[in-house]
Design an enzyme around this catalytic site. Structure first.
Site, PDB file in Angstrom:
ATOM      1  N   LYS A  94      19.143 -20.220  51.746  1.00 36.67           N
ATOM      2  CA  LYS A  94      18.067 -19.467  50.732  1.00 36.67           C
ATOM      3  C   LYS A  94      16.471 -19.297  51.293  1.00 36.67           C
ATOM      4  CE  LYS A  94      19.627 -18.548  46.979  1.00 36.67           C
ATOM      5  NZ  LYS A  94      19.702 -19.012  46.016  1.00 36.67           N
ATOM      6  N   LYS A 106      21.342 -28.144  44.433  1.00 40.11           N
ATOM      7  CA  LYS A 106      21.270 -27.934  43.282  1.00 40.11           C
ATOM      8  C   LYS A 106      21.762 -29.102  42.328  1.00 40.11           C
ATOM      9  CE  LYS A 106      21.576 -24.351  41.727  1.00 40.11           C
ATOM     10  NZ  LYS A 106      20.895 -22.368  41.876  1.00 40.11           N
TER      11      LYS A 106
HETATM   12  P1  NAD Z   1      20.490 -17.507  32.430  1.00 40.59           P
HETATM   13  O1  NAD Z   1      21.517 -18.892  32.069  1.00 40.59           O
HETATM   14  O2  NAD Z   1      19.306 -16.945  32.000  1.00 40.59           O
HETATM   15  O3  NAD Z   1      21.517 -16.107  31.803  1.00 40.59           O
HETATM   16  C1  NAD Z   1      22.919 -16.165  32.094  1.00 40.59           C
HETATM   17  C2  NAD Z   1      23.262 -14.436  31.398  1.00 40.59           C
HETATM   18  O4  NAD Z   1      24.821 -14.489  32.338  1.00 40.59           O
HETATM   19  C3  NAD Z   1      23.746 -14.942  30.105  1.00 40.59           C
HETATM   20  O5  NAD Z   1      23.075 -13.912  29.852  1.00 40.59           O
HETATM   21  C4  NAD Z   1      25.051 -15.363  30.139  1.00 40.59           C
HETATM   22  O6  NAD Z   1      25.902 -14.923  28.300  1.00 40.59           O
HETATM   23  C5  NAD Z   1      26.115 -14.269  31.077  1.00 40.59           C
HETATM   24  N1  NAD Z   1      26.942 -14.396  31.064  1.00 40.59           N
HETATM   25  C6  NAD Z   1      27.947 -15.443  31.235  1.00 40.59           C
HETATM   26  N2  NAD Z   1      28.517 -15.080  32.176  1.00 40.59           N
HETATM   27  C7  NAD Z   1      28.903 -13.812  32.378  1.00 40.59           C
HETATM   28  C8  NAD Z   1      29.581 -12.899  31.707  1.00 40.59           C
HETATM   29  N3  NAD Z   1      31.864 -13.298  32.448  1.00 40.59           N
HETATM   30  N4  NAD Z   1      29.686 -11.330  32.553  1.00 40.59           N
HETATM   31  C9  NAD Z   1      28.871 -11.065  31.785  1.00 40.59           C
HETATM   32  N5  NAD Z   1      27.871 -11.673  31.438  1.00 40.59           N
HETATM   33  C10 NAD Z   1      27.987 -12.939  31.394  1.00 40.59           C
HETATM   34  O7  NAD Z   1      21.228 -17.502  33.583  1.00 40.59           O
HETATM   35  P2  NAD Z   1      20.152 -16.929  35.229  1.00 40.59           P
HETATM   36  O8  NAD Z   1      19.167 -17.614  35.472  1.00 40.59           O
HETATM   37  O9  NAD Z   1      19.792 -15.789  34.756  1.00 40.59           O
HETATM   38  O10 NAD Z   1      20.804 -17.286  36.188  1.00 40.59           O
HETATM   39  C11 NAD Z   1      21.874 -16.104  36.609  1.00 40.59           C
HETATM   40  C12 NAD Z   1      22.689 -16.249  38.434  1.00 40.59           C
HETATM   41  O11 NAD Z   1      21.187 -16.307  38.788  1.00 40.59           O
HETATM   42  C13 NAD Z   1      23.525 -17.908  38.700  1.00 40.59           C
HETATM   43  O12 NAD Z   1      24.430 -17.380  39.271  1.00 40.59           O
HETATM   44  C14 NAD Z   1      22.514 -18.364  39.550  1.00 40.59           C
HETATM   45  O13 NAD Z   1      22.965 -19.330  39.745  1.00 40.59           O
HETATM   46  C15 NAD Z   1      21.768 -16.635  39.612  1.00 40.59           C
HETATM   47  N6  NAD Z   1      20.045 -17.446  39.931  1.00 40.59           N
HETATM   48  C16 NAD Z   1      19.195 -17.970  39.286  1.00 40.59           C
HETATM   49  C17 NAD Z   1      17.980 -18.417  39.246  1.00 40.59           C
HETATM   50  C18 NAD Z   1      17.148 -18.601  38.099  1.00 40.59           C
HETATM   51  O14 NAD Z   1      15.404 -18.311  39.301  1.00 40.59           O
HETATM   52  N7  NAD Z   1      17.113 -18.372  37.699  1.00 40.59           N
HETATM   53  C19 NAD Z   1      17.402 -18.251  41.244  1.00 40.59           C
HETATM   54  C20 NAD Z   1      18.200 -17.175  41.810  1.00 40.59           C
HETATM   55  C21 NAD Z   1      19.349 -17.593  41.346  1.00 40.59           C
END
Ligand code: NAD
Length: 473
Positions: A94, A106
């Site tokens: 990335k 990570k």
């Molecule tokens: P988060 O914890 O803020 O939110 C995740 C949400 O997904 C929660 O509301 C949870 O209840 C929901 N969830 C979990 N399992 C689920 C399912 N099976 N079906 C539907 N909903 C479900 O997490 P986030 O920071 O938003 O991260 C989400 C994804 O994005 C991850 O893969 C993470 O690695 C990726 N990501 C996050 C960031 C960041 O800046 N936070 C950056 C790049 C990538």
């Protein structure tokens, strides 16, 4: 077969597919692919009820070709060594794709945060940070964590406070972690950066008429129906900014159910409903879909998985109705599902590109922390006085009096504007590079999809870094 591969093996499958289109020595490709170091540590915590529990945590630094390494910290029951290494590898690619000069890393702790009190989570986070310090897995020039699934600014503030308490170099210690609260040296725009980056990336992809035509879509986000899986940091912000860009968010899928309204959901109202009731289910202005997995099969133009890995698999990829799968989460599509989607002519915009907004804005935060200067502050005073003089001259020449509102809107860019425009430029440039690679290969009759093109670009950039290091003459 491919479905039974581990997450890291799946990432390497995608890497190998792209590596075939390059002619680097096998040894160099192997060095790029391998995880440079990882660490599993366990420690005890005393729970509020007095019982002792063993906590398992990991940190992986996938690639040291650029330092520091960079990547989020995840709290989830699914966390294990393979997952953390796979996610660290995705961070390496990335960063290379959006040309942010970090290696990938990570970290994670295996727990369900809902089972712990706030003070237990604070003790766990501080102890985890202590372990990172002891093992040299954190530091402004070493390895810089950020939020990920299950963590937020709050955990980053605890990490920062623990680190600075113990840091010998207090001056630069503020750059030991990003995604901090604004009042603790965070940067405006980081909280929504990943979701915003997803929308900038989608905007760019959807602006290309020729590509949209081949998907049976018109150009632009306007009116496109979108289903978002996961309503956390990334999913909520992606949905909010998509709505602001005139797309129609017709479905939101959460862990306990999905909601659907073909006319479009009001994202802010759904968020308010969840804040009041603890769930999106029961939101009045939508149909409830009890089985969340069915939500992934809703008819829409764009499906945005923004929850976890392995959501689109051999079992459901043939049922996806979207024309575009926009991977906001890391690793949501298995290689088998990916092949099925490509076969069906569905465009998959890969995670390694699309969710890079978080690390891009983290890069701005880290740079600002190291420079000890607020973004835009140096130029702002000059800009403000120049604008004031210009407005005054216009008023004098025309006799027109600008209102306060008009003065405000002409006012110079603030930090968030600068961050957003830097992010937008980054997402546009990286998409253009990705598309150029696709087109270059297409002209040679190689059918290179977006994911493979993104990996090819990452491999070139990382190989260049190794060559600059003089490791491979
Ligand atoms: P988060 O914890 O803020 O939110 C995740 C949400 O997904 C929660 O509301 C949870 O209840 C929901 N969830 C979990 N399992 C689920 C399912 N099976 N079906 C539907 N909903 C479900 O997490 P986030 O920071 O938003 O991260 C989400 C994804 O994005 C991850 O893969 C993470 O690695 C990726 N990501 C996050 C960031 C960041 O800046 N936070 C950056 C790049 C990538």
């Amino acid at each position: 077969m491919a479905e039974s591969l581990s997450f890291f093996q799946k990432v390497n499958t995608d890497f190998d597919k792209a590596a075939r289109f390059t002619d680097y020595p096998l040894g160099l490709l192997e060095q790029i692919k391998i995880c440079n170091s990882s660490c599993h540590f366990t420690f005890p915590i005393k729970r509020d009820d007095g019982t002792i529990q063993t906590i398992h945590g990991w940190r992986a630094e996938h690639s040291h070709h650029n330092l520091p390494t960079k990547g989020g910290i995840r709290y989830s029951t699914l966390v294990n060594e393979d997952e953390i290494i796979a996610l660290a590898a995705l961070m390496t690619y990335k960063c290379a794709i959006v040309d942010v000069p970090f290696g990938g890393a990570k970290g994670g702790i295996q727990l369900d945060r809902n089972q712990y009190s706030e003070s237990e989570l604070e003790r766990i986070t501080r102890r985890y940070t202590y372990e990172l310090i002891q093992k040299n897995y954190i530091g402004p020039g070493v390895d810089v964590p950020a939020p990920d699934f299950g963590t937020s600014e709050t955990e980053m503030a605890w990490i920062f406070d623990t680190y600075i308490t113990m840091a010998p170099d207090k001056l630069n210690a503020i750059a030991c972690v990003t995604g901090k609260p604004i009042e603790q040296n965070g940067i405006h725009g980081r909280r929504g950066a990943t979701g915003r980056g997803v929308v900038y990336g989608l905007e760019e992809a959807c602006s290309i008429e020729e590509d949209m035509k081949s998907l049976g879509l018109t150009a632009g986000l306007h009116g496109k129906s979108v289903v978002v899986q996961g309503f956390g940091n990334v999913g909520y912000h992606a949905a909010k900014f998509l709505m602001e860009s005139d797309a129609r968010v017709t479905g939101i899928i959460e862990i306990d159910g999905a909601i659907y309204n073909p006319k479009g959901l009001d994202v802010e109202k759904v968020a308010e409903h969840r804040a009041e009731t603890g769930s999106i289910c029961g939101y009045p202005d939508a149909e409830l879909i009890k089985n969340p997995n069915d939500g992934l099969e809703l008819a829409c133009d764009i499906l945005v998985p923004a929850a976890l890995e392995n959501q689109l698999t051999a079992a459901n990829a043939s049922e996806v109705k979207a024309a575009i799968v926009a991977e906001a989460a890391n690793g949501p599509t298995t290689p088998t599902a990916d092949a099925i989607l490509q076969e069906r002519g569905i465009m998959v915009i890969p995670d390694t590109y699309l969710n890079a907004g978080g690390v891009t804005v983290s890069y701005f935060e880290w740079l600002r922390n190291l420079s000890h200067v607020q973004l835009g502050r140096l130029g702002k005073r000059f800009e403000d006085s120049t604008q004031h003089a210009m407005l005054h001259a216009v008023e004098k020449a025309t006799g027109y009096q600008f209102s306060n509102e008009e003065r405000q809107s002409i006012h110079g860019a603030d930090e968030e504007d600068l961050v957003n425009s830097g992010l937008q430029d980054t997402m546009i440039r990286a998409y253009q590079e990705l598309r150029e690679t696709r087109m270059a290969h297409r002209s040679k009759n190689d059918d290179v999809d977006c994911r493979t093109a993104a990996f090819i670009n990452a491999i070139h950039r990382i190989a260049q870094s190794y060559m600059q290091l003089g490791i491979f003459p």
